[in-house]
Every structure is written in structure tokens, then in C-alpha cells.
Design a protein around this motif. Structure first.
Motif, mmCIF file in Angstrom:
data_model
loop_
_atom_site.group_PDB
_atom_site.id
_atom_site.type_symbol
_atom_site.label_atom_id
_atom_site.label_comp_id
_atom_site.label_asym_id
_atom_site.label_seq_id
_atom_site.Cartn_x
_atom_site.Cartn_y
_atom_site.Cartn_z
ATOM 1 N N TRP A 21 -4.025 -1.172 10.388
ATOM 2 C CA TRP A 21 -5.324 -0.557 10.358
ATOM 3 C C TRP A 21 -5.877 -0.092 9.204
ATOM 4 N N TYR A 22 -5.100 0.647 8.223
ATOM 5 C CA TYR A 22 -5.666 1.064 6.936
ATOM 6 C C TYR A 22 -5.853 -0.154 6.062
ATOM 7 N N GLN A 61 -8.956 -1.584 6.877
ATOM 8 C CA GLN A 61 -9.953 -0.859 6.435
ATOM 9 C C GLN A 61 -10.116 -1.334 4.961
ATOM 10 N N GLU A 62 -9.352 -1.564 4.055
ATOM 11 C CA GLU A 62 -9.540 -1.931 2.758
ATOM 12 C C GLU A 62 -9.953 -3.494 2.606
ATOM 13 N N GLN A 116 0.972 -1.304 0.092
ATOM 14 C CA GLN A 116 0.044 -0.114 0.032
ATOM 15 C C GLN A 116 1.048 1.368 -0.067
ATOM 16 N N TYR A 154 -3.865 8.097 4.346
ATOM 17 C CA TYR A 154 -3.439 8.444 5.422
ATOM 18 C C TYR A 154 -2.206 7.373 5.961
ATOM 19 N N LEU A 155 -2.001 6.346 5.469
ATOM 20 C CA LEU A 155 -1.320 5.224 5.694
ATOM 21 C C LEU A 155 0.156 5.748 6.165
ATOM 22 N N ARG A 189 -5.762 8.768 15.060
ATOM 23 C CA ARG A 189 -6.249 8.894 13.758
ATOM 24 C C ARG A 189 -6.808 10.065 13.533
ATOM 25 N N GLU A 241 -5.838 12.102 10.091
ATOM 26 C CA GLU A 241 -7.173 12.482 9.240
ATOM 27 C C GLU A 241 -7.338 13.918 9.355
ATOM 28 N N GLN A 296 -3.577 4.290 0.135
ATOM 29 C CA GLN A 296 -4.085 4.662 1.184
ATOM 30 C C GLN A 296 -3.614 6.113 1.603
#
Ligand code: ATP
Ligand code: MG
Length: 467
Positions: free
Chosen positions: A315-316, A319-320, A274, A282-283, A399, A403, A280
Motif C-alpha cells: 500500500w505505501y 502511494q509513493e 522503504q 507508517y509502513l 490505516r 495513521e 514511509q
């Protein structure tokens, strides 16, 4: 003073040591003193000497004292075999198959004692030494002399031996010069040494960041090409290396170097992918901030758990997975969460064997993100009483910070920041104010309450089960 000592040592001896003729620094030529060593390490050295064996403090213990640092642990090398060591110490445990070692246990302190390793080139006995087709040592239990042992160590700065009998430092590979020149240099041919044990690539990076040293160009050169050898490292060993690289106060720097040398992918393939695809938004910032916080905590003697960093890394990617399951299946949000969790964990376990106890905490941190978002009625108190509330809340702050700093989705970011602030206020105020805060959440709930849940797909009944 150190440079002066080195000058003296060089004058007294030939400038280049050989493994047969090390540079020997007498007591007045080096700063390594027993007052820098743990009592237990000294006890082990004395007992081995008294038992008629040679014994030396070696590795980080000598190197770090030369640098004016406090050694993390004390390693000892001896000509006594593991069985002979065991016979001398009641508190001795023999460990390891690939590399047999004695652990002398003094409460929380463990002194690691290794028998001098010898050459295994001509060894045909697979019981003591074994290599795979990539040249990796699967077993390294041939014993030898101190000279051979020095040659089998990884870096010149780690092949320094201190004797508690004559108080001298024995330098077999010009390690003292490299300590002061701040050079990480492999002993022997770099490619062969990396093939024997690819973890040495990680160790080069770790020592360079820990000690503020440069990796010598010859030691650095083969790393990128040989990085794929990392695939041979068992997941349990990679977990140990993860801890050393990421939980010792230098996570940010180690992460950058691991990425630079193409080594990070062997720890977290999904994350690496990623990051490369930049899929992503924010990753990268999120894991950078999680590592910065971890470094800060470690360097300020605050408690840290690897579970937090694992949770942040994945985490990300998680989410994916959830989004994919949501779009491809008709699972309830809860089932999609657990489905994604099991997919991502089994994928990750193939690289790093994350012990169950840390997996459980990661799961709690992730589940708490959902729980913290729902604060009405008694839910806020339930979340607050959760044993991992603090970690979950810290994760939420992270987060919100990341974000909130981008304009990717301003509405979601604002809601996340409001949520993080709400929880900060909620913990700080008295019970009456807490009640008011909960009430305002309950009455502000926008839109009609959701009464229908996504239905599970009906279970398929297997004929064999009905029978
Ligand atoms: P620290 O304990 O501060 O991380 P260290 O140098 O003491 O650093 P250890 O992992 O404790 O590192 O190992 C002790 C010593 O054993 C090293 O200094 C080195 O001489 C030798 N050693 C450890 N791992 C390897 C390896 N993979 N290949 C060759 N020698 C090694
Ligand atoms: Mg050590």
C-alpha cells in the motif's frame, strides 16, 4: 515421559546414530501411535506394504506427534518408484519435475508419497539430477535406499521414519534428541545444503518459530552470507513459501527473523528498501499490525486471504508510485492509480508470483479506499454492496489505526479516523439513520464541487494506426 523414552533409546543403542545404523525406538519407547494419524495416511502405508514395498511416515508427521502437536499433513517415503505407486492407487497424481512425487488424493486430503532419494554425486545423467553453478539442485530424481533418503532430508528432526509394519521409529540423524532439545540442525555441511536448496534457509526459520525451537549455531551461521542465493528461487515457489511463512499464524515472528537474516528482500524488494530507508513513516507499523491481525485470525480459525496481506505490504510503496506519477506526469488521479498499480505489480511479480485471483482482490481493496472516502448520494450503498466491502473496510480500519497513532499529519489522520468510524456506524444502523448520515455528508461537503478534472495528455496518433 519423552525424556525418559529418549534415555531408554540411548541406553539400548549407541549414542550417535549413523546413517547405516539408525537409533531404533520400539513401540514402547516412543509416543507415535496410529491413533494420531489420518486414516488415509494409514491406508497408503498399508497398501504400499501389501504391494511388497517399504513405506514409512516421515517428516512433520512423526516430528509433530513426538512434540504432542497435530501434524499439518502426512508425508510418506517408500522404495516404490512413482510409476509403481501410480499402479497401486487409482487416485494417484504424479507431480513435479525438479522433484517427482506422487499425490494420493482423498477428497480434500492429499497424502504426499516420495520415493527414497539417493546420492547424485557421480551421476552424469542430466535427466535425473542437475545442479547449477551455485550448487543448486535443479533436478533431484535419483532414487536410493532409506539411509540415503535420510541423509538427503533437510533437518535432523525431519529425518525420522515410522513404520506401520513394526510400529518402530527409525532415527537416522539423532533427530529425536534434537526434537526434545528443541534444536533445528541441518543434516550435513550447512553451506552445501543451503547451496543445493536455498529454501532450506526459510525452512529453518519457519520450523524455529512454528515449533518454538532454536536454530543450531552451525545451521544459523551461513544464512546471512548465503542469503543472495535466494535470487535463484523461482517466483512460483516463493509464493508457496510466502503462504507457509505468513499465513500459518507466525507471520510477525517470521517477518522479524527474515529481516534479521536479510531474507525478506527476496519476497518484497520495494518494501524492504522503504523499510531500510525509513522513507514511509507508517509502513513498518502498518505491516506489523496487518500481520498481527492475520496471526490472530489464523490462530482463531477465522478466514484469511493472502490478498489482504499483499495489499497491506504494498500500500505505501504504491502511494509513493502514485505521488511520483502525479508529480512527473499530468495523468488524471485514476490513470495515475492504474499506472502505479501496473508498475508495482510487475515489479513485485519478479519476486513472488502472486496468482491473478489474489491480484484482483488486492486491486479491489485499494480501489475501495477511494470509494469509501466518497459517501454522498448513492455512493455509500454502492460501496456497501461491493463484494469485497468487508476487506476494504478492514483495510480502512487498519490505516486509521496506524495513521491516527502518529502525529505526522493530524488533520488527515483525524479525517481517516472519522471515516472509519462513519463506516462502522453506517453498517450498524437502520436504513432511516443511514439516510440521515448520507444527507449530512452531502450537505457538509465543504468548498465548491470540483467541476474540472485534470485533463489527459492528448493521445499521440501513430501513423501506422491511421493507415
Ligand atoms: P510441515 O508439513 O509441518 O510444514 P514437514 O517437515 O512435513 O513440515 P514438508 O514440506 O511437508 O515439511 O516436507 C516433508 C519432508 O520432506 C520434510 O520433513 C523433510 O524431511 C523433507 N523435505 C521437504 N523439503 C525439503 C528440502 N527443501 N530439502 C530437504 N528435505 C526436504
Ligand atoms: Mg509435511
Amino acid at each position: 515421559m519423552c525424556k525418559k523414552v529418549l534415555g531408554k533409546a540411548r541406553k539400548n543403542n549407541s549414542t550417535q546414530p549413523s546413517f547405516e545404523q539408525p537409533i531404533i525406538l520400539s513401540r514402547d519407547q516412543h509416543p507415535v501411535s496410529r491413533k494420531h494419524m489420518s486414516h488415509n495416511a494409514l491406508k497408503v502405508l498399508y497398501r504400499l506394504n501389501k504391494g511388497g514395498y517399504d513405506a514409512y511416515l516421515v517428516g512433520g508427521g512423526v516430528r509433530d506427534i513426538l512434540l504432542g502437536l497435530t501434524p499439518k499433513d502426512f508425508d510418506i517415503a517408500t522404495n516404490a518408484t512413482p510409476e509403481q505407486i501410480k499402479a497401486l492407487f487409482r487416485n494417484c497424481r504424479l507431480i513435479g519435475r525438479r522433484f517427482r512425487l506422487a499425490h494420493i488424493v482423498f477428497g480434500r486430503e492429499i497424502i504426499e508419497v516420495a520415493t527414497f532419494r539417493g546420492h547424485h554425486d557421480n551421476d552424469k545423467d542430466q535427466k535425473t539430477s542437475k545442479q547449477n553453478e551455485d550448487g543448486m539442485l535443479l533436478r533431484d530424481n535419483i532414487y536410493g535406499s532409506i539411509e540415503e533418503d535420510a541423509e538427503r532430508r533437510d533437518f535432523t528432526i525431519n529425518a525420522l521414519y515410522y513404520s506401520a509394519k513394526d510400529f518402530k521409529v527409525y532415527d537416522f540423524a539423532n533427530g529425536v534428541a534434537d526434537v526434545y532439545a528443541k534444536q533445528i540442525r541441518l543434516i550435513g555441511d550447512p553451506e552445501t545444503r543451503y547451496r543445493e536448496d536455498p529454501v532450506r534457509m526459510l525452512r529453518a526459520i519457519r520450523f524455529s518459530t512454528k515449533l518454538g525451537m532454536e536454530i543450531h549455531p552451525d545451521t544459523k551461521a551461513p544464512i546471512v552470507d548465503l542469503a543472495p542465493l535466494m535470487a535463484n528461487i523461482p517466483p512460483a515457489r516463493l509464493f508457496e513459501e510466502f503462504l507457509k511463512l505468513f499465513m500459518s499464524g507466525k507471520a510477525v515472528e517470521n517477518f522479524q527473523l527474515l529481516r534479521e537474516y536479510n531474507l525478506f528482500q527476496y519476497f518484497f524488494p520495494a518494501v524492504d528498501q522503504q523499510l531500510n530507508q525509513q522513507s514511509q513513516p507508517y509502513l513498518a507499523d502498518f505491516i506489523a499490525l496487518a500481520m498481527k491481525n492475520t496471526d490472530y485470525r489464523v490462530n482463531n480459525d477465522q478466514r484469511v486471504t493472502p490478498a489482504f496481506l499483499f495489499a497491506a505490504m504494498l500500500w505505501y510503496p504504491m502511494q509513493e508510485h502514485i505521488q511520483r506519477l502525479n508529480s512527473e506526469t499530468q495523468l488524471t488521479p485514476q490513470d495515475a492509480f492504474f499506472g502505479a498499480l501496473s508498475e508495482i505489480m510487475s515489479e513485485q511479480q519478479r519476486s513472488i508470483a502472486i496468482p491473478k485471483r489474489f491480484q484482483a482482490v488486492m486491486k479491489d481493496i485499494w480501489i475501495l479506499q477511494e470509494k469509501l472516502a466518497r459517501r454522498d448520494g448513492k455512493r455509500a450503498y454502492k460501496a456497501l454492496e461491493h463484494p469485497k466491502f468487508r476487506a476494504g473496510y478492514d483495510f480502512l480500519l487498519l490505516r486509521a489505526e496506524i495513521e491516527g497513532a502518529t502525529n505526522k499529519n493530524p488533520e488527515e489522520a483525524a479525517a481517516l479516523q472519522e471515516l472509519a468510524k462513519w463506516w462502522g456506524d453506517f453498517q450498524a444502523c437502520n436504513i432511516d439513520t443511514q439516510q440521515v448520515m448520507i444527507k449530512s455528508i452531502t450537505s457538509n461537503k465543504s468548498g465548491p464541487r470540483r467541476t474540472t478534472r485534470k485533463r489527459r495528455k492528448p493521445r499521440v496518433q501513430h501513423a501506422s494506426k491511421e493507415a
